[in-house]
Scaffold this motif. Sequence first.
Motif, PDB file in Angstrom:
ATOM      1  N   THR A  74     -94.989 -40.971  -4.778  1.00 24.32           N
ATOM      2  CA  THR A  74     -95.842 -40.947  -5.971  1.00 24.32           C
ATOM      3  C   THR A  74     -96.545 -42.275  -6.204  1.00 24.32           C
ATOM      4  O   THR A  74     -97.713 -42.312  -6.593  1.00 24.32           O
ATOM      5  CB  THR A  74     -94.983 -40.599  -7.212  1.00 24.32           C
ATOM      6  OG1 THR A  74     -94.323 -39.348  -6.990  1.00 24.32           O
ATOM      7  CG2 THR A  74     -95.833 -40.496  -8.465  1.00 24.32           C
ATOM      8  N   VAL A  75     -95.845 -43.398  -5.983  1.00 17.80           N
ATOM      9  CA  VAL A  75     -96.353 -44.700  -6.435  1.00 17.80           C
ATOM     10  C   VAL A  75     -96.754 -45.639  -5.297  1.00 17.80           C
ATOM     11  O   VAL A  75     -97.108 -46.794  -5.547  1.00 17.80           O
ATOM     12  CB  VAL A  75     -95.321 -45.413  -7.338  1.00 17.80           C
ATOM     13  CG1 VAL A  75     -94.990 -44.551  -8.540  1.00 17.80           C
ATOM     14  CG2 VAL A  75     -94.055 -45.771  -6.558  1.00 17.80           C
ATOM     15  N   CYS A  96     -90.693 -49.671  -9.894  1.00 18.20           N
ATOM     16  CA  CYS A  96     -91.057 -48.342  -9.388  1.00 18.20           C
ATOM     17  C   CYS A  96     -91.105 -47.324 -10.525  1.00 18.20           C
ATOM     18  O   CYS A  96     -92.021 -46.496 -10.602  1.00 18.20           O
ATOM     19  CB  CYS A  96     -90.042 -47.890  -8.339  1.00 18.20           C
ATOM     20  SG  CYS A  96     -90.133 -48.785  -6.771  1.00 18.20           S
ATOM     21  N   HIS A  97     -90.120 -47.381 -11.420  1.00 22.87           N
ATOM     22  CA  HIS A  97     -90.091 -46.445 -12.548  1.00 22.87           C
ATOM     23  C   HIS A  97     -91.247 -46.701 -13.512  1.00 22.87           C
ATOM     24  O   HIS A  97     -91.815 -45.754 -14.069  1.00 22.87           O
ATOM     25  CB  HIS A  97     -88.753 -46.552 -13.279  1.00 22.87           C
ATOM     26  CG  HIS A  97     -87.642 -45.831 -12.584  1.00 22.87           C
ATOM     27  ND1 HIS A  97     -87.510 -44.457 -12.621  1.00 22.87           N
ATOM     28  CD2 HIS A  97     -86.620 -46.286 -11.817  1.00 22.87           C
ATOM     29  CE1 HIS A  97     -86.443 -44.101 -11.914  1.00 22.87           C
ATOM     30  NE2 HIS A  97     -85.898 -45.187 -11.415  1.00 22.87           N
ATOM     31  N   ARG A 139     -88.836 -39.785  -3.119  1.00 23.14           N
ATOM     32  CA  ARG A 139     -89.834 -39.001  -3.863  1.00 23.14           C
ATOM     33  C   ARG A 139     -90.691 -39.901  -4.754  1.00 23.14           C
ATOM     34  O   ARG A 139     -91.907 -39.711  -4.878  1.00 23.14           O
ATOM     35  CB  ARG A 139     -89.142 -37.922  -4.696  1.00 23.14           C
ATOM     36  CG  ARG A 139     -90.101 -36.892  -5.275  1.00 23.14           C
ATOM     37  CD  ARG A 139     -89.360 -35.651  -5.719  1.00 23.14           C
ATOM     38  NE  ARG A 139     -90.245 -34.681  -6.335  1.00 23.14           N
ATOM     39  CZ  ARG A 139     -90.974 -33.798  -5.668  1.00 23.14           C
ATOM     40  NH1 ARG A 139     -90.926 -33.758  -4.345  1.00 23.14           N
ATOM     41  NH2 ARG A 139     -91.756 -32.937  -6.290  1.00 23.14           N
ATOM     42  N   ILE A 140     -90.054 -40.890  -5.376  1.00 23.48           N
ATOM     43  CA  ILE A 140     -90.813 -41.848  -6.190  1.00 23.48           C
ATOM     44  C   ILE A 140     -91.794 -42.622  -5.316  1.00 23.48           C
ATOM     45  O   ILE A 140     -92.945 -42.857  -5.703  1.00 23.48           O
ATOM     46  CB  ILE A 140     -89.843 -42.801  -6.928  1.00 23.48           C
ATOM     47  CG1 ILE A 140     -89.128 -42.041  -8.060  1.00 23.48           C
ATOM     48  CG2 ILE A 140     -90.582 -44.005  -7.483  1.00 23.48           C
ATOM     49  CD1 ILE A 140     -88.053 -42.833  -8.756  1.00 23.48           C
ATOM     50  N   ARG A 141     -91.356 -43.006  -4.110  1.00 24.70           N
ATOM     51  CA  ARG A 141     -92.247 -43.735  -3.206  1.00 24.70           C
ATOM     52  C   ARG A 141     -93.512 -42.930  -2.921  1.00 24.70           C
ATOM     53  O   ARG A 141     -94.624 -43.484  -2.905  1.00 24.70           O
ATOM     54  CB  ARG A 141     -91.539 -44.051  -1.877  1.00 24.70           C
ATOM     55  CG  ARG A 141     -92.385 -44.925  -0.955  1.00 24.70           C
ATOM     56  CD  ARG A 141     -91.969 -44.796   0.496  1.00 24.70           C
ATOM     57  NE  ARG A 141     -92.670 -45.763   1.343  1.00 24.70           N
ATOM     58  CZ  ARG A 141     -93.935 -45.636   1.748  1.00 24.70           C
ATOM     59  NH1 ARG A 141     -94.649 -44.561   1.384  1.00 24.70           N
ATOM     60  NH2 ARG A 141     -94.500 -46.559   2.510  1.00 24.70           N
ATOM     61  N   SER A 161     -84.169 -39.380  -4.256  1.00 21.50           N
ATOM     62  CA  SER A 161     -84.945 -39.631  -5.482  1.00 21.50           C
ATOM     63  C   SER A 161     -85.946 -40.757  -5.288  1.00 21.50           C
ATOM     64  O   SER A 161     -87.124 -40.641  -5.678  1.00 21.50           O
ATOM     65  CB  SER A 161     -83.990 -39.961  -6.634  1.00 21.50           C
ATOM     66  OG  SER A 161     -83.155 -38.871  -6.934  1.00 21.50           O
ATOM     67  N   HIS A 172     -97.261 -40.537 -14.820  1.00 21.18           N
ATOM     68  CA  HIS A 172     -96.842 -39.312 -15.494  1.00 21.18           C
ATOM     69  C   HIS A 172     -97.380 -39.213 -16.915  1.00 21.18           C
ATOM     70  O   HIS A 172     -97.501 -38.117 -17.450  1.00 21.18           O
ATOM     71  CB  HIS A 172     -95.314 -39.230 -15.518  1.00 21.18           C
ATOM     72  CG  HIS A 172     -94.728 -38.767 -14.215  1.00 21.18           C
ATOM     73  ND1 HIS A 172     -93.431 -39.016 -13.843  1.00 21.18           N
ATOM     74  CD2 HIS A 172     -95.278 -38.074 -13.192  1.00 21.18           C
ATOM     75  CE1 HIS A 172     -93.203 -38.491 -12.650  1.00 21.18           C
ATOM     76  NE2 HIS A 172     -94.316 -37.918 -12.236  1.00 21.18           N
ATOM     77  N   GLY A 178     -86.483 -38.853 -17.303  1.00 17.22           N
ATOM     78  CA  GLY A 178     -87.073 -39.245 -16.025  1.00 17.22           C
ATOM     79  C   GLY A 178     -86.050 -39.259 -14.908  1.00 17.22           C
ATOM     80  O   GLY A 178     -84.940 -38.753 -15.037  1.00 17.22           O
ATOM     81  N   THR A 211     -94.233 -45.118 -12.016  1.00 17.63           N
ATOM     82  CA  THR A 211     -94.135 -43.661 -12.142  1.00 17.63           C
ATOM     83  C   THR A 211     -94.477 -43.216 -13.558  1.00 17.63           C
ATOM     84  O   THR A 211     -95.207 -42.240 -13.760  1.00 17.63           O
ATOM     85  CB  THR A 211     -92.708 -43.200 -11.787  1.00 17.63           C
ATOM     86  OG1 THR A 211     -92.382 -43.663 -10.481  1.00 17.63           O
ATOM     87  CG2 THR A 211     -92.597 -41.689 -11.807  1.00 17.63           C
TER      88      THR A 211
END
Length: 283
Positions: free
Chosen positions: A238-239, A176-177, A234-236, A231, A184, A156, A180
Amino acid sequence: MTSAHPEHGHHQEHGEHDQAEILDLDAEVLAEHLASLTDWLPLTAEPRQILDLGCGTGAGTFALLDRFPEAHVTAVDASAGHLQRLREKACARGAEERVRTVQADLDEPGWPDLGSPDLVWASASLHHMARPDQALRDVHALLAPGGLLAVVELAGFPRFLPEDAPEFRPGLEERCHAATAQLHAARVPHRGADWGPLLTAAGFTVEAERTLAVSIDGARSEAVGRYALSSLRRIRATVADTLAPEDLTALDQLLAPDGPHTLLRRSDLAVRTERSVWAARRH
């Protein structure tokens, strides 16, 4: 590898640009680890024809060109933008004669002519495919007899902050992870897979496996801050819809480049992740 198509318009182009930035920073920050993986490959002879599947902006392509000075690389990706960036880098290095780019969606049936490579490199690309089992059979068919396939996967997105950070919202990054990973699990079911059984089922003999723990202190390179910013941005994207409002507010404080809490000025950043690699031979 990405599954992007050019007709998706401005939003897609913006997403591709963000992804390209992350791929470039990943290559810069993790260059030593990538070189150690290319050195580790159990090769019986120096490869002359290499295929980089899902090449992105060329991290693997250029690591392989550096490692094998007599080799030529065919770099394949679905993104025209990534391939353009890769070609520009090849020209800047004076390596354009050693690189051929091919735009192709490898989930589509009937791959283009990719030659008969001695080495196939697939880094962080197979888990994006809808049918990786079929893709592995296709790779097995085109590899030269005795050729090697290297599958490289990351655990990841890397972690960047200490567990008790940020001080105004401890544990934010891990939440956050977790969000994600939940998304996913449905969208990218092969992420985090054990590729050994899939390689064996496709006709390969797995000759070696390795998991490399990556830990890079942010003080070693100012690129770590930019890597963390790109990074987590980009996660923000998504979530954002699934985070608690307090977490989203705290994340935005970290992501504001000129704000008082920006990631770019933190002294406690590091890059922590794992890279797993499988080396599989066609007999």
